[in-house]
Design a protein around this motif. Structure first.
Motif, PDB file in Angstrom:
ATOM      1  N   ARG A  51      11.797  83.410 116.916  1.00  0.00           N
ATOM      2  CA  ARG A  51      12.184  82.675 118.116  1.00  0.00           C
ATOM      3  C   ARG A  51      11.026  81.837 118.649  1.00  0.00           C
ATOM      4  O   ARG A  51      11.193  80.670 119.027  1.00  0.00           O
ATOM      5  N   GLN A  52       9.839  82.448 118.689  1.00  0.00           N
ATOM      6  CA  GLN A  52       8.673  81.732 119.189  1.00  0.00           C
ATOM      7  C   GLN A  52       8.313  80.554 118.279  1.00  0.00           C
ATOM      8  O   GLN A  52       7.915  79.491 118.759  1.00  0.00           O
ATOM      9  N   GLU A  53       8.448  80.755 116.974  1.00  0.00           N
ATOM     10  CA  GLU A  53       8.161  79.666 116.042  1.00  0.00           C
ATOM     11  C   GLU A  53       9.154  78.527 116.230  1.00  0.00           C
ATOM     12  O   GLU A  53       8.782  77.349 116.204  1.00  0.00           O
ATOM     13  N   LEU A  54      10.425  78.872 116.425  1.00  0.00           N
ATOM     14  CA  LEU A  54      11.443  77.854 116.664  1.00  0.00           C
ATOM     15  C   LEU A  54      11.158  77.101 117.951  1.00  0.00           C
ATOM     16  O   LEU A  54      11.266  75.874 118.010  1.00  0.00           O
ATOM     17  N   GLU A  55      10.762  77.827 119.005  1.00  0.00           N
ATOM     18  CA  GLU A  55      10.448  77.185 120.284  1.00  0.00           C
ATOM     19  C   GLU A  55       9.253  76.250 120.139  1.00  0.00           C
ATOM     20  O   GLU A  55       9.256  75.147 120.691  1.00  0.00           O
ATOM     21  N   HIS A  56       8.235  76.700 119.386  1.00  0.00           N
ATOM     22  CA  HIS A  56       7.069  75.851 119.155  1.00  0.00           C
ATOM     23  C   HIS A  56       7.471  74.578 118.414  1.00  0.00           C
ATOM     24  O   HIS A  56       7.018  73.477 118.750  1.00  0.00           O
ATOM     25  N   SER A  57       8.327  74.724 117.395  1.00  0.00           N
ATOM     26  CA  SER A  57       8.774  73.570 116.618  1.00  0.00           C
ATOM     27  C   SER A  57       9.555  72.597 117.487  1.00  0.00           C
ATOM     28  O   SER A  57       9.390  71.379 117.390  1.00  0.00           O
ATOM     29  N   ARG A  58      10.398  73.158 118.357  1.00  0.00           N
ATOM     30  CA  ARG A  58      11.176  72.293 119.252  1.00  0.00           C
ATOM     31  C   ARG A  58      10.261  71.552 120.213  1.00  0.00           C
ATOM     32  O   ARG A  58      10.457  70.358 120.486  1.00  0.00           O
ATOM     33  N   THR A  59       9.271  72.252 120.730  1.00  0.00           N
ATOM     34  CA  THR A  59       8.330  71.619 121.658  1.00  0.00           C
ATOM     35  C   THR A  59       7.579  70.492 120.967  1.00  0.00           C
ATOM     36  O   THR A  59       7.410  69.397 121.522  1.00  0.00           O
ATOM     37  N   GLN A  60       7.114  70.749 119.732  1.00  0.00           N
ATOM     38  CA  GLN A  60       6.396  69.722 118.982  1.00  0.00           C
ATOM     39  C   GLN A  60       7.309  68.534 118.678  1.00  0.00           C
ATOM     40  O   GLN A  60       6.880  67.379 118.713  1.00  0.00           O
ATOM     41  N   ALA A  61       8.575  68.822 118.367  1.00  0.00           N
ATOM     42  CA  ALA A  61       9.527  67.743 118.093  1.00  0.00           C
ATOM     43  C   ALA A  61       9.746  66.893 119.337  1.00  0.00           C
ATOM     44  O   ALA A  61       9.826  65.659 119.262  1.00  0.00           O
ATOM     45  N   GLU A  62       9.856  67.553 120.500  1.00  0.00           N
ATOM     46  CA  GLU A  62      10.018  66.819 121.748  1.00  0.00           C
ATOM     47  C   GLU A  62       8.808  65.925 122.010  1.00  0.00           C
ATOM     48  O   GLU A  62       8.937  64.787 122.465  1.00  0.00           O
TER      49      GLU A  62
END
Length: 211
Positions: A11-22
């Motif tokens: 979950r944390q990795e997915l959140e990090h990826s989403r943040t970087q994508a944003e």
């Protein structure tokens, strides 16, 4: 228990990826029209005020370097973010008519407090884009300060949306910022915006430290 830890890590990795994508999406939105207009303004300044034109080139170079490289980190020192905003505002001032009043209050000696990069630029860009008129009195007021463990950004401006597409574009930018704030500062921020009496106000408050 092991399954929970794996799920939480995912979950944390997915959140990090989403943040970087944003963040990458935000970088890609650095308005090409802004760059084009700024370069044209600098070109015009060369004949009128060579020193100011040289300073504008320096500001633009420093700003682009920040967007392309320094803001790749999850957080940046508040001082770096403030310097970036100061450069942006000075470049936007170049093309403003004389009847546009701009009031800016930024920390004179901002702290090294870590903050997420490029949080305020869309709000400031919108104020310059939608808050000025070529032939009517206009104003923009930008106030960013740090107080009591809280970072506060308040922007007020007159309201002159150029086209219907400008109105929708503004809404998209605010929604993107809201999503990013939810990812980075959940339960630690308030973000309010709206128009009243011909004045548009955007207010963002962030608690910098978790309790």
């Amino acid at each position: 228990t092991g399954g929970w830890y794996k799920a939480e890590a995912a979950r944390q990795e997915l959140e990090h990826s989403r943040t970087q994508a944003e963040l990458q999406n935000l970088k890609s939105q650095l308005n090409p029209h802004f760059l084009f207009n700024t370069l044209n303004n600098i070109y015009s300044l060369i004949q009128l005020d060579a020193d100011r034109a040289q300073q504008a080139v320096h500001d633009l170079s420093r700003m682009l370097r920040y967007v392309l490289y320094e803001s790749s980190c999850p957080t940046v020192p508040l001082a770096a973010e403030v310097e970036f905003l100061r450069d942006y505002i000075e470049l936007m001032r170049i093309r403003l008519p004389r009847h546009v009043e701009v009031g800016v209050s930024l920390p004179e000696e901002p702290s090294p407090t870590p903050v997420a990069p490029l949080l305020f630029i869309s709000l400031i860009e919108n104020a310059f884009k939608h808050g000025t008129s070529n032939d009517r009195p206009s104003f923009i007021q930008i106030d960013i300060h740090e107080r009591g463990g809280e970072l506060v950004c308040c922007i007020r401006n007159s309201r002159f949306p150029k086209t219907a597409s400008d109105r929708s574009g503004w809404g998209i930018g605010l929604k993107n910022l809201s999503k990013r704030l939810e990812m980075i500062y959940p339960q630690r921020h308030t973000f309010e915006y709206g128009e009243r009496g011909g004045t548009y106000t955007a207010s963002l408050r962030i608690k910098l430290h978790e309790r």
